[in-house]
Design an enzyme around this catalytic site. Structure first.
Site, PDB file in Angstrom:
ATOM      1  N   ASP A   1      41.109  16.706  61.446  1.00 57.83           N
ATOM      2  CA  ASP A   1      41.098  16.493  59.988  1.00 57.83           C
ATOM      3  C   ASP A   1      40.272  15.255  59.682  1.00 57.83           C
ATOM      4  O   ASP A   1      39.751  14.589  60.587  1.00 57.83           O
ATOM      5  CB  ASP A   1      42.516  16.404  59.408  1.00 57.83           C
ATOM      6  CG  ASP A   1      43.318  15.228  59.953  1.00 57.83           C
ATOM      7  OD1 ASP A   1      42.720  14.200  60.306  1.00 57.83           O
ATOM      8  OD2 ASP A   1      44.556  15.328  60.019  1.00 57.83           O
TER       9      ASP A   1
ATOM     10  N   TYR B   1      49.121  28.347  52.556  1.00 56.74           N
ATOM     11  CA  TYR B   1      48.385  27.098  52.387  1.00 56.74           C
ATOM     12  C   TYR B   1      47.094  27.335  51.616  1.00 56.74           C
ATOM     13  O   TYR B   1      46.490  28.412  51.691  1.00 56.74           O
ATOM     14  CB  TYR B   1      47.998  26.503  53.747  1.00 56.74           C
ATOM     15  CG  TYR B   1      49.149  26.073  54.619  1.00 56.74           C
ATOM     16  CD1 TYR B   1      49.635  24.775  54.570  1.00 56.74           C
ATOM     17  CD2 TYR B   1      49.736  26.967  55.520  1.00 56.74           C
ATOM     18  CE1 TYR B   1      50.681  24.381  55.396  1.00 56.74           C
ATOM     19  CE2 TYR B   1      50.781  26.579  56.336  1.00 56.74           C
ATOM     20  CZ  TYR B   1      51.255  25.284  56.270  1.00 56.74           C
ATOM     21  OH  TYR B   1      52.291  24.896  57.081  1.00 56.74           O
TER      22      TYR B   1
END
Length: 326
Positions: free
Chosen positions: A105, A91
């Site tokens: 997030d 990632y």
């Protein structure tokens, strides 16, 4: 009461366009570059229309905010993906340090914000050291809004209904975590002062990058969450070979045929044409002392089945080409 019926033109537009070829010719995987703002299920819905079949499924969910590699199976490729475990993933992410959120997030409610004094007391080296502590075999608590099931319900569903969800820690492996740019942001364009860090992560399946952001923020005492996430690989599937939904809509095609993807994901056992016929009929072969699952490939390059040896049999766990299927 009157009912309106779609016009023939509308019906034609709604109906999936079939991709040419037999079922086996249409079987395989597509490596999609998932756009932000879509769920993995949304991508499957679009792929069904693009590929002209309802037999479409994905391997390895990506959050709506995330982009990058989403492996989609088509026709027999959907059943094949059930046997594929993408043990490691890579990632690229951006972490904001200075606030914690409900979802770990940027889409979640802000739970806490660090004081300007606490943020200014941090150094770039403090931040790099905190990320370094996340490398190796670690115990990690998954994000509360993950897809993990609790008594048959997904955790994220319970959180959105107002339940307080704390999942148990579990072992994961972060093979490497490289920290790129680290900077302190405090200007008119920012809503509040914070630190921002870009990271590249190579980790085991089941690792949550959001949890890394949260845990680094907790370790530094300022809170942390993800602001961007892009999966660049999942097992043997890489972003370099991915295609966008727009590209697929223009030219529907597989990234890898069933033959290609089976040989890529598993060790190959070469078999004779006679053995290929036996496997297509559901019969088993003599074992060869091979461990784990392997792909049985005929002389013409066609992958016939996935085999697993047990005792005196090498039996099929998945038959890609059943007898009579073209």
């Amino acid at each position: 009461m009157t009912h309106s019926h779609p016009s023939p033109k509308q019906q034609s537009a709604d109906r999936p366009r079939p991709v040419e070829g037999t079922i086996l010719q249409r079987s395989g995987v597509v490596i999609v570059d998932k756009p932000a703002g879509m769920t993995s299920h949304d991508v499957v819905g679009k792929m069904r229309r693009i590929m002209g079949t309802r037999r479409v499924g994905h391997s390895g969910t990506l959050d709506p905010m995330a982009t990058g590699v989403l492996v989609v199976g088509v026709e027999r490729g959907t059943k094949f993906l059930a046997h594929v475990v993408t043990h490691d993933k890579r990632y690229e992410a951006t972490v904001r340090l200075g606030a914690s959120t409900l979802t770990d997030d940027l889409e979640g409610e802000v739970l806490s914000e660090a004081s300007p004094e606490a943020l200014q007391a941090l150094t770039e080296q403090d931040i790099r050291d905190a990320f370094a502590a996340q490398v190796g075999e670690i115990m990690q608590r998954p994000s509360s809004v993950s897809s993990i099931k609790i008594n048959g319900r997904r955790a994220h569903e319970l959180v959105r209904e107002g339940h307080d969800v704390v999942l148990p820690e579990r072992p994961v492996t972060v093979h490497s975590l490289e920290v790129g740019e680290v900077c302190f942001v405090s200007d008119a364009n920012s809503d509040s002062p914070h630190w921002s860090a870009t990271i590249s992560v190579h980790c085991s399946s089941g690792t949550y990058i959001r949890s890394i952001a949260r845990d680094v923020g907790d370790a530094l005492g300022v809170g942390g969450h993800l602001t961007a996430l892009r999966r660049t690989s999942a097992g043997p599937f890489d972003i370099a070979e991915s295609v966008t939904l727009e590209q697929l809509a223009e030219a529907p095609q597989l990234s890898l045929s069933l033959d290609e993807v089976m040989a890529r994901c598993f060790p190959v056992r070469d078999i004779t044409q006679e053995q290929a016929q036996d496997l297509s009929l559901g019969k088993w072969l003599e074992p060869m002392g091979l461990t784990d699952v392997h792909a049985a490939v005929a002389p013409d390059g066609k992958a016939i089945a996935l085999l697993k040896e047990k005792g005196k049999r090498a039996a099929s766990v998945f038959v890609a080409r059943p007898d009579g299927m073209e």
